[in-house]
Design a protein around this motif. Structure first.
Motif, mmCIF file in Angstrom:
data_model
loop_
_atom_site.group_PDB
_atom_site.id
_atom_site.type_symbol
_atom_site.label_atom_id
_atom_site.label_comp_id
_atom_site.label_asym_id
_atom_site.label_seq_id
_atom_site.Cartn_x
_atom_site.Cartn_y
_atom_site.Cartn_z
ATOM 1 N N VAL A 164 0.923 -1.153 0.053
ATOM 2 C CA VAL A 164 -0.005 0.096 -0.012
ATOM 3 C C VAL A 164 0.998 1.353 0.004
ATOM 4 C CG1 VAL A 164 -1.974 -1.023 1.166
ATOM 5 C CG2 VAL A 164 -0.348 -0.102 2.613
ATOM 6 N N ALA A 165 2.078 1.063 -0.326
ATOM 7 C CA ALA A 165 3.115 2.417 -0.342
ATOM 8 C C ALA A 165 2.815 3.103 -1.560
ATOM 9 C CB ALA A 165 4.503 1.803 -0.491
ATOM 10 N N ALA A 166 3.095 4.359 -1.496
ATOM 11 C CA ALA A 166 2.825 5.270 -2.860
ATOM 12 C C ALA A 166 3.446 4.544 -3.888
ATOM 13 C CB ALA A 166 3.221 6.664 -2.522
ATOM 14 N N ARG A 167 4.597 4.378 -3.539
ATOM 15 C CA ARG A 167 5.465 3.422 -5.071
ATOM 16 C C ARG A 167 5.988 2.221 -4.556
ATOM 17 N NH1 ARG A 167 8.842 7.784 -8.218
ATOM 18 N NH2 ARG A 167 7.400 9.660 -8.098
ATOM 19 N N PRO A 168 5.027 1.350 -4.631
ATOM 20 C CA PRO A 168 5.602 -0.279 -4.321
ATOM 21 C C PRO A 168 6.839 -0.549 -5.174
ATOM 22 C CG PRO A 168 3.002 -0.074 -4.970
ATOM 23 C CD PRO A 168 3.909 1.139 -5.345
ATOM 24 N N GLY A 169 7.833 -1.078 -4.530
ATOM 25 C CA GLY A 169 9.016 -1.698 -5.385
ATOM 26 C C GLY A 169 8.745 -2.945 -6.400
ATOM 27 N N PRO A 170 9.555 -3.419 -6.859
ATOM 28 C CA PRO A 170 9.164 -4.655 -7.845
ATOM 29 C C PRO A 170 8.520 -5.741 -7.297
ATOM 30 C CG PRO A 170 11.453 -4.187 -7.966
ATOM 31 C CD PRO A 170 10.973 -3.144 -7.064
#
Ligand SMILES: C[S@@+](CC[C@H](N)C(=O)[O-])C[C@H]1O[C@@H](n2cnc3c(N)ncnc32)[C@H](O)[C@@H]1O
Length: 220
Positions: free
Chosen positions: A173-179
């Motif tokens: 649910v982060a603004a920019r999830p990692g891969p």
């Protein structure tokens, strides 16, 4: 409560942890490897116990695991198998496969567990359709979608597919999830919407999907 979640921290978390107490063998393999750099990857006891319940519910004849590590979840599963039941567990890392095999021998489980070495994407295509009662996916996150495709083929109708870490420590649910988190988001959406699966996402450990495999269209 219909409109809220009970916080499972502090004493209440401890209460549930106590109810998920592992067997002596699971405790031993966890304790023996407490200082391993990958120890954080060990399947949470609550999930281990759920896997054991599902193995028993499904008949426990043939089970598939993607991601052996040192054999913690495999021990939960192997101890829940039917008398003639077998677990195939897939591991890409040769050192971990060696250590897991040594552990299974020491725990008296070697005749029930087969470690299939190499990348799962190479092993899965050679396994027989509909042969498994349950598949537990717990390996590299970018691989999950492909493993799900295989699981739908490999698990018989009425059997289960379980995947771990769908919350990825909250990163989904982060603004920019990692891969990895992005791969898990896609995996989870696919499992929820899949026409051959009925799936629930649960907040156990680092989050899981639990799916039951439905009959193929036209298959009744
Ligand atoms: C999260 S750990 C598994 C933990 C294990 N289920 C347990 O509870 O004891 C993931 C494992 O998957 C293995 N793995 C990673 N990529 C893989 C791949 N492509 N094929 C097979 N195994 C892989 C890793 O080496 C690691 O041991």
């Amino acid at each position: 409560m219909a409109d809220g979640r009970t916080e499972l921290t502090g004493a209440l978390g401890g209460y549930l942890d106590a109810l998920a107490a592992p067997s002596a063998e699971v405790r031993r393999v966890m304790e023996d490897n407490r200082d391993d750099p990958g120890a954080v990857m060990m399947t949470h006891p609550e999930l281990g116990r759920l896997l054991a319940v599902l193995v028993a519910a499904s008949g426990g004849r043939r089970v598939l695991e993607v991601g052996t590590y040192l054999g913690i979840s495999a021990t939960w599963i192997a101890q829940a198998l039917a008398g003639d039941g077998r677990l195939d567990t897939l591991e890409a890392d040769a050192g971990r496969a060696d250590r897991a095999e040594r552990w299974f021998a020491r725990a008296g489980l070697a005749d029930r567990v087969r470690v299939l070495r190499g990348p799962a994407a190479d092993t899965l295509p050679g396994l027989p359709d509909g042969a498994y009662d349950l598949c537990y996916i717990d390996a590299d996150k970018p691989g999950y979608l492909g493993y799900l495709d295989h699981a739908v083929r490999l698990v018989r109708p009425g059997g289960f597919v379980v995947a771990d870490n769908i919350l990825y420590g909250g990163e989904v649910v982060a603004a920019r999830p990692g891969p990895e988190a992005a791969a898990l988001l896609e995996f989870t959406r696919t499992a929820i919407d899949h026409p051959r699966l009925r799936t629930v996402a649960l907040g156990i450990g680092d989050g899981i999907t639990l799916s039951v495999v439905r009959d193929a269209p036209g298959g009744g």
